[in-house]
Design a protein around this motif. Sequence first.
Motif, PDB file in Angstrom:
ATOM      1  N   SER A  82      55.083  19.429  32.149  1.00  0.00           N
ATOM      2  CA  SER A  82      55.528  20.985  31.623  1.00  0.00           C
ATOM      3  C   SER A  82      55.515  21.920  32.743  1.00  0.00           C
ATOM      4  CB  SER A  82      55.163  21.314  30.337  1.00  0.00           C
ATOM      5  OG  SER A  82      55.412  20.357  29.275  1.00  0.00           O
ATOM      6  N   PHE A  83      56.392  22.765  32.890  1.00  0.00           N
ATOM      7  CA  PHE A  83      56.178  23.882  34.041  1.00  0.00           C
ATOM      8  C   PHE A  83      56.683  25.146  33.432  1.00  0.00           C
ATOM      9  CE2 PHE A  83      57.501  25.954  37.849  1.00  0.00           C
ATOM     10  CZ  PHE A  83      56.681  25.850  38.852  1.00  0.00           C
ATOM     11  N   ALA A  84      55.955  26.064  34.060  1.00  0.00           N
ATOM     12  CA  ALA A  84      56.474  27.247  33.632  1.00  0.00           C
ATOM     13  C   ALA A  84      56.879  28.462  34.928  1.00  0.00           C
ATOM     14  CB  ALA A  84      55.397  28.252  32.817  1.00  0.00           C
ATOM     15  N   TYR A  85      57.748  28.923  34.983  1.00  0.00           N
ATOM     16  CA  TYR A  85      58.223  29.801  36.389  1.00  0.00           C
ATOM     17  C   TYR A  85      57.323  30.916  36.493  1.00  0.00           C
ATOM     18  CZ  TYR A  85      62.324  27.069  35.246  1.00  0.00           C
ATOM     19  OH  TYR A  85      63.295  26.040  34.990  1.00  0.00           O
ATOM     20  N   PRO A  86      56.759  30.977  37.569  1.00  0.00           N
ATOM     21  CA  PRO A  86      56.207  32.334  37.801  1.00  0.00           C
ATOM     22  C   PRO A  86      56.942  33.398  37.814  1.00  0.00           C
ATOM     23  CG  PRO A  86      55.478  30.521  39.550  1.00  0.00           C
ATOM     24  CD  PRO A  86      56.675  30.266  38.815  1.00  0.00           C
ATOM     25  N   TYR A  87      56.371  34.761  37.132  1.00  0.00           N
ATOM     26  CA  TYR A  87      57.101  35.799  36.639  1.00  0.00           C
ATOM     27  C   TYR A  87      58.316  35.661  35.932  1.00  0.00           C
ATOM     28  CZ  TYR A  87      54.624  37.215  41.078  1.00  0.00           C
ATOM     29  OH  TYR A  87      53.707  37.495  41.955  1.00  0.00           O
ATOM     30  N   GLY A  88      58.590  34.248  35.452  1.00  0.00           N
ATOM     31  CA  GLY A  88      59.679  34.015  34.707  1.00  0.00           C
ATOM     32  C   GLY A  88      61.114  33.771  35.397  1.00  0.00           C
ATOM     33  N   TYR A  89      61.077  34.014  36.837  1.00  0.00           N
ATOM     34  CA  TYR A  89      62.314  33.783  37.620  1.00  0.00           C
ATOM     35  C   TYR A  89      62.626  32.366  38.004  1.00  0.00           C
ATOM     36  CZ  TYR A  89      61.010  38.763  38.471  1.00  0.00           C
ATOM     37  OH  TYR A  89      60.717  40.062  38.353  1.00  0.00           O
ATOM     38  N   SER A  90      63.979  32.081  37.732  1.00  0.00           N
ATOM     39  CA  SER A  90      64.330  30.842  38.225  1.00  0.00           C
ATOM     40  C   SER A  90      65.899  30.978  38.824  1.00  0.00           C
ATOM     41  CB  SER A  90      64.228  29.836  37.085  1.00  0.00           C
ATOM     42  OG  SER A  90      65.027  29.979  36.130  1.00  0.00           O
ATOM     43  N   SER A  91      66.441  29.889  39.129  1.00  0.00           N
ATOM     44  CA  SER A  91      67.905  29.879  39.369  1.00  0.00           C
ATOM     45  C   SER A  91      68.297  28.572  39.233  1.00  0.00           C
ATOM     46  CB  SER A  91      68.024  30.560  40.861  1.00  0.00           C
ATOM     47  OG  SER A  91      67.230  29.448  41.683  1.00  0.00           O
TER      48      SER A  91
ATOM     49  N   ARG B  23      65.829  25.513  38.932  1.00  0.00           N
ATOM     50  CA  ARG B  23      65.543  24.447  37.891  1.00  0.00           C
ATOM     51  C   ARG B  23      65.980  23.216  38.159  1.00  0.00           C
ATOM     52  NH1 ARG B  23      67.841  29.217  35.633  1.00  0.00           N
ATOM     53  NH2 ARG B  23      69.909  28.728  35.850  1.00  0.00           N
ATOM     54  N   ARG B  24      66.988  22.559  39.103  1.00  0.00           N
ATOM     55  CA  ARG B  24      67.177  21.508  39.483  1.00  0.00           C
ATOM     56  C   ARG B  24      66.043  20.896  40.194  1.00  0.00           C
ATOM     57  NH1 ARG B  24      71.292  22.874  42.114  1.00  0.00           N
ATOM     58  NH2 ARG B  24      70.064  23.065  44.230  1.00  0.00           N
ATOM     59  N   THR B  25      65.371  21.811  41.185  1.00  0.00           N
ATOM     60  CA  THR B  25      64.230  21.210  41.847  1.00  0.00           C
ATOM     61  C   THR B  25      63.224  20.947  41.025  1.00  0.00           C
ATOM     62  OG1 THR B  25      65.177  22.524  43.790  1.00  0.00           O
ATOM     63  CG2 THR B  25      62.722  21.388  43.971  1.00  0.00           C
ATOM     64  N   VAL B  26      62.793  21.786  39.940  1.00  0.00           N
ATOM     65  CA  VAL B  26      61.903  21.392  38.965  1.00  0.00           C
ATOM     66  C   VAL B  26      62.029  19.931  38.398  1.00  0.00           C
ATOM     67  CG1 VAL B  26      60.597  22.415  37.062  1.00  0.00           C
ATOM     68  CG2 VAL B  26      61.054  23.756  38.609  1.00  0.00           C
ATOM     69  N   ARG B  27      63.150  19.746  37.964  1.00  0.00           N
ATOM     70  CA  ARG B  27      63.488  18.600  37.269  1.00  0.00           C
ATOM     71  C   ARG B  27      63.242  17.426  38.146  1.00  0.00           C
ATOM     72  NH1 ARG B  27      68.433  19.469  36.665  1.00  0.00           N
ATOM     73  NH2 ARG B  27      69.433  18.206  38.322  1.00  0.00           N
ATOM     74  N   GLU B  28      63.872  17.471  39.545  1.00  0.00           N
ATOM     75  CA  GLU B  28      63.782  16.452  40.461  1.00  0.00           C
ATOM     76  C   GLU B  28      62.278  16.252  40.956  1.00  0.00           C
ATOM     77  OE1 GLU B  28      66.171  17.905  43.475  1.00  0.00           O
ATOM     78  OE2 GLU B  28      68.200  17.352  42.569  1.00  0.00           O
ATOM     79  N   ALA B  29      61.410  17.264  40.840  1.00  0.00           N
ATOM     80  CA  ALA B  29      59.946  17.165  41.118  1.00  0.00           C
ATOM     81  C   ALA B  29      59.431  16.277  39.960  1.00  0.00           C
ATOM     82  CB  ALA B  29      59.555  18.407  41.406  1.00  0.00           C
ATOM     83  N   GLY B  30      59.654  16.372  38.968  1.00  0.00           N
ATOM     84  CA  GLY B  30      59.385  15.132  38.021  1.00  0.00           C
ATOM     85  C   GLY B  30      58.937  16.115  36.864  1.00  0.00           C
ATOM     86  N   PHE B  31      59.045  17.186  36.438  1.00  0.00           N
ATOM     87  CA  PHE B  31      58.773  17.903  35.381  1.00  0.00           C
ATOM     88  C   PHE B  31      59.733  17.892  34.213  1.00  0.00           C
ATOM     89  CE2 PHE B  31      56.336  20.189  38.644  1.00  0.00           C
ATOM     90  CZ  PHE B  31      55.139  20.356  38.107  1.00  0.00           C
ATOM     91  N   ALA B  32      59.377  17.485  33.067  1.00  0.00           N
ATOM     92  CA  ALA B  32      60.339  17.046  31.973  1.00  0.00           C
ATOM     93  C   ALA B  32      60.868  18.613  31.430  1.00  0.00           C
ATOM     94  CB  ALA B  32      59.794  16.203  31.141  1.00  0.00           C
ATOM     95  N   GLN B  33      60.269  19.536  31.381  1.00  0.00           N
ATOM     96  CA  GLN B  33      60.723  20.882  30.672  1.00  0.00           C
ATOM     97  C   GLN B  33      60.071  21.877  31.316  1.00  0.00           C
ATOM     98  OE1 GLN B  33      59.507  18.246  28.330  1.00  0.00           O
ATOM     99  NE2 GLN B  33      57.394  18.763  29.077  1.00  0.00           N
ATOM    100  N   SER B  34      60.570  23.116  31.252  1.00  0.00           N
ATOM    101  CA  SER B  34      59.946  24.320  31.714  1.00  0.00           C
ATOM    102  C   SER B  34      60.453  25.639  31.159  1.00  0.00           C
ATOM    103  CB  SER B  34      60.647  24.529  33.321  1.00  0.00           C
ATOM    104  OG  SER B  34      60.024  25.595  34.082  1.00  0.00           O
ATOM    105  N   LEU B  35      59.341  26.515  31.131  1.00  0.00           N
ATOM    106  CA  LEU B  35      59.543  27.708  30.397  1.00  0.00           C
ATOM    107  C   LEU B  35      59.928  28.961  31.127  1.00  0.00           C
ATOM    108  CD1 LEU B  35      56.510  27.291  27.741  1.00  0.00           C
ATOM    109  CD2 LEU B  35      58.931  26.496  27.705  1.00  0.00           C
ATOM    110  N   ALA B  36      60.993  29.763  30.797  1.00  0.00           N
ATOM    111  CA  ALA B  36      61.091  31.178  31.407  1.00  0.00           C
ATOM    112  C   ALA B  36      60.517  32.221  30.547  1.00  0.00           C
ATOM    113  CB  ALA B  36      62.672  31.220  31.380  1.00  0.00           C
ATOM    114  N   VAL B  37      60.974  33.543  30.600  1.00  0.00           N
ATOM    115  CA  VAL B  37      60.662  34.299  29.763  1.00  0.00           C
ATOM    116  C   VAL B  37      61.605  34.881  28.595  1.00  0.00           C
ATOM    117  CG1 VAL B  37      59.383  36.689  29.713  1.00  0.00           C
ATOM    118  CG2 VAL B  37      58.741  35.119  31.452  1.00  0.00           C
TER     119      VAL B  37
END
Length: 265
Positions: free
Chosen positions: A169-178, A182-196
Amino acid sequence: MTEPVPILMYHSIARSPNDATRALSVSPEAFAEQMALLDDRGFTPLDTARLASSWRSGGPLPARPVLITFDDGYEGVHLHGLPALAKYGFASTLFVSTGWIRGASDTGGGLDVMLGWDQVRRLAGEQMEIGGHSHTHPQLDQIADDALWFELLRCKEIIADELGARPVSFAYPYGYSSPRVRRTVREAGFAQSLAVGNGLSRRRQGPYALQRVTVRRTTGIEEFERLVEGRAITRTFARDRALTKGYAMVRRARQVRRKAIRSRV
């Protein structure tokens, strides 16, 4: 149709926070009172991986699910948060910025007293999932691809080395993503991620954009109850949403300007 789930976002738990963390800290007494309310109202805390897995498979969730999450890795999570969580047997998730955790990989930059890896290991043994929050806590949507990959893979590598298990699991610093982040987080092997987002989490948001609600030092117990019950969230965070929308426009303009400058070099 699945019911929305409140995902609570905490940062520091401290009696005397410094100026950098004050607004997003809570006192130990307030945190204990909030955990008591969850227990009294029959909520069932889950970790992030359990929620995402259930929503992927369509499997059932327990009665009144809620997520308790912590960002960055402040020492107060161990000193003050763990006793309250352990009292009720609550699961939770801690998202660590690995360059801020005290130890061999410490890059500095932590905003207050940070956890050490021995403390993180103890938390991991107490129903607390350890997730990634980047290595040095940058705004991930504002950095180049190579820097983004470094932040994700270095964070994942250190957690795996220190805990013996890769974070999922991953959480975006400051809640910021794009979309790129998000695609790179998935490709890096994280199965889910949280925003704000300051809204309830819903399955339709997808596993890489699950929303959370912010718990602050100014969040009284009545407001906290409204948050976890899903009442008046839009009104509670109306000012935040307006500020976030305005700042997002400023950040997009800066990003466009930087790309234009780079294209001329």
